[in-house]
Design a protein around this motif. Sequence first.
Motif, PDB file in Angstrom:
ATOM      1  N   ALA A   1       0.834  -1.211   0.000  1.00  0.00           N
ATOM      2  CA  ALA A   1       0.000   0.000   0.000  1.00  0.00           C
ATOM      3  C   ALA A   1       0.864   1.253   0.000  1.00  0.00           C
ATOM      4  N   GLY A   2       1.904   1.268   0.805  1.00  0.00           N
ATOM      5  CA  GLY A   2       2.770   2.448   0.892  1.00  0.00           C
ATOM      6  C   GLY A   2       3.515   2.725  -0.401  1.00  0.00           C
ATOM      7  N   MET A   3       4.023   1.679  -1.044  1.00  0.00           N
ATOM      8  CA  MET A   3       4.746   1.889  -2.303  1.00  0.00           C
ATOM      9  C   MET A   3       3.798   2.344  -3.405  1.00  0.00           C
ATOM     10  N   ARG A   4       2.566   1.867  -3.388  1.00  0.00           N
ATOM     11  CA  ARG A   4       1.581   2.343  -4.368  1.00  0.00           C
ATOM     12  C   ARG A   4       1.255   3.821  -4.128  1.00  0.00           C
ATOM     13  N   ARG A   5       1.148   4.204  -2.850  1.00  0.00           N
ATOM     14  CA  ARG A   5       0.875   5.619  -2.542  1.00  0.00           C
ATOM     15  C   ARG A   5       2.026   6.508  -3.003  1.00  0.00           C
TER      16      ARG A   5
ATOM     17  N   ALA B   1      14.957  12.103  -9.425  1.00  0.00           N
ATOM     18  CA  ALA B   1      15.733  10.947  -9.897  1.00  0.00           C
ATOM     19  C   ALA B   1      15.865   9.838  -8.847  1.00  0.00           C
ATOM     20  N   PRO B   2      16.264  10.151  -7.601  1.00  0.00           N
ATOM     21  CA  PRO B   2      16.379   9.048  -6.640  1.00  0.00           C
ATOM     22  C   PRO B   2      15.022   8.436  -6.285  1.00  0.00           C
ATOM     23  N   MET B   3      13.970   9.228  -6.390  1.00  0.00           N
ATOM     24  CA  MET B   3      12.640   8.713  -6.101  1.00  0.00           C
ATOM     25  C   MET B   3      12.205   7.732  -7.191  1.00  0.00           C
ATOM     26  N   HIS B   4      12.429   8.110  -8.448  1.00  0.00           N
ATOM     27  CA  HIS B   4      12.114   7.208  -9.564  1.00  0.00           C
ATOM     28  C   HIS B   4      12.932   5.922  -9.447  1.00  0.00           C
ATOM     29  N   ALA B   5      14.212   6.057  -9.123  1.00  0.00           N
ATOM     30  CA  ALA B   5      15.081   4.879  -9.020  1.00  0.00           C
ATOM     31  C   ALA B   5      14.594   3.943  -7.916  1.00  0.00           C
ATOM     32  N   ALA B   6      14.183   4.495  -6.789  1.00  0.00           N
ATOM     33  CA  ALA B   6      13.673   3.662  -5.695  1.00  0.00           C
ATOM     34  C   ALA B   6      12.429   2.901  -6.127  1.00  0.00           C
ATOM     35  N   LEU B   7      11.539   3.579  -6.844  1.00  0.00           N
ATOM     36  CA  LEU B   7      10.307   2.922  -7.295  1.00  0.00           C
ATOM     37  C   LEU B   7      10.574   1.897  -8.397  1.00  0.00           C
ATOM     38  N   GLU B   8      11.650   2.061  -9.152  1.00  0.00           N
ATOM     39  CA  GLU B   8      12.034   1.055 -10.144  1.00  0.00           C
ATOM     40  C   GLU B   8      12.684  -0.155  -9.478  1.00  0.00           C
ATOM     41  N   ASP B   9      13.428   0.083  -8.411  1.00  0.00           N
ATOM     42  CA  ASP B   9      14.089  -1.012  -7.712  1.00  0.00           C
ATOM     43  C   ASP B   9      13.107  -1.867  -6.914  1.00  0.00           C
TER      44      ASP B   9
END
Length: 162
Positions: free
Chosen positions: A58-62, A134-142
């Motif tokens: 749920a948190g990662m989707r938010r 950029a680091p936010m996108h990378a975290a969500l890709e990882d």
Amino acid sequence: MKSRTVLVALPLLLCAGLAHAAPEPPAGAHADHQAHHAAAVPVDADHVRWTPDAPLMAGMRRAHGALERLDRAQSPDREQVLRMAGAVDDAVADMFANCELPTEPDVALHGLLARLMAGAAALREDPADREALAPMHAALEDYPRLFDDPGFPGPASHHPAH
């Protein structure tokens, strides 16, 4: 429970300590610094993705939804950016408070959450700093490379808002 608190806090304290101990980068090195923090987490070819718990999913989707909304905004104003940063912070706080994972995936998760928090903090400091995404996108890709969450949406659009 006390040992879990130490395990949770230790990676964050180490990251914070290293950030404060690092010398100031030379002028013009900002893009290199951002690229370093946005780099993907290396994952062994034989890595078996961990099973996330419901609060993590749920948190990662938010967090993903907040970043996606900002990416889709044509000309986000300061308030939109600050709302997105707040939504990411809220999602991260909920994950810290409610996720119950074994040690190894928990430590890996903290690396992802640290990058989400760093990006949100940078946006609060300077809402016009598109490099903070950029680091936010990378975290969500990882996240889907590390965790088996079949319902997680694809990567955020990466289209910087204008």
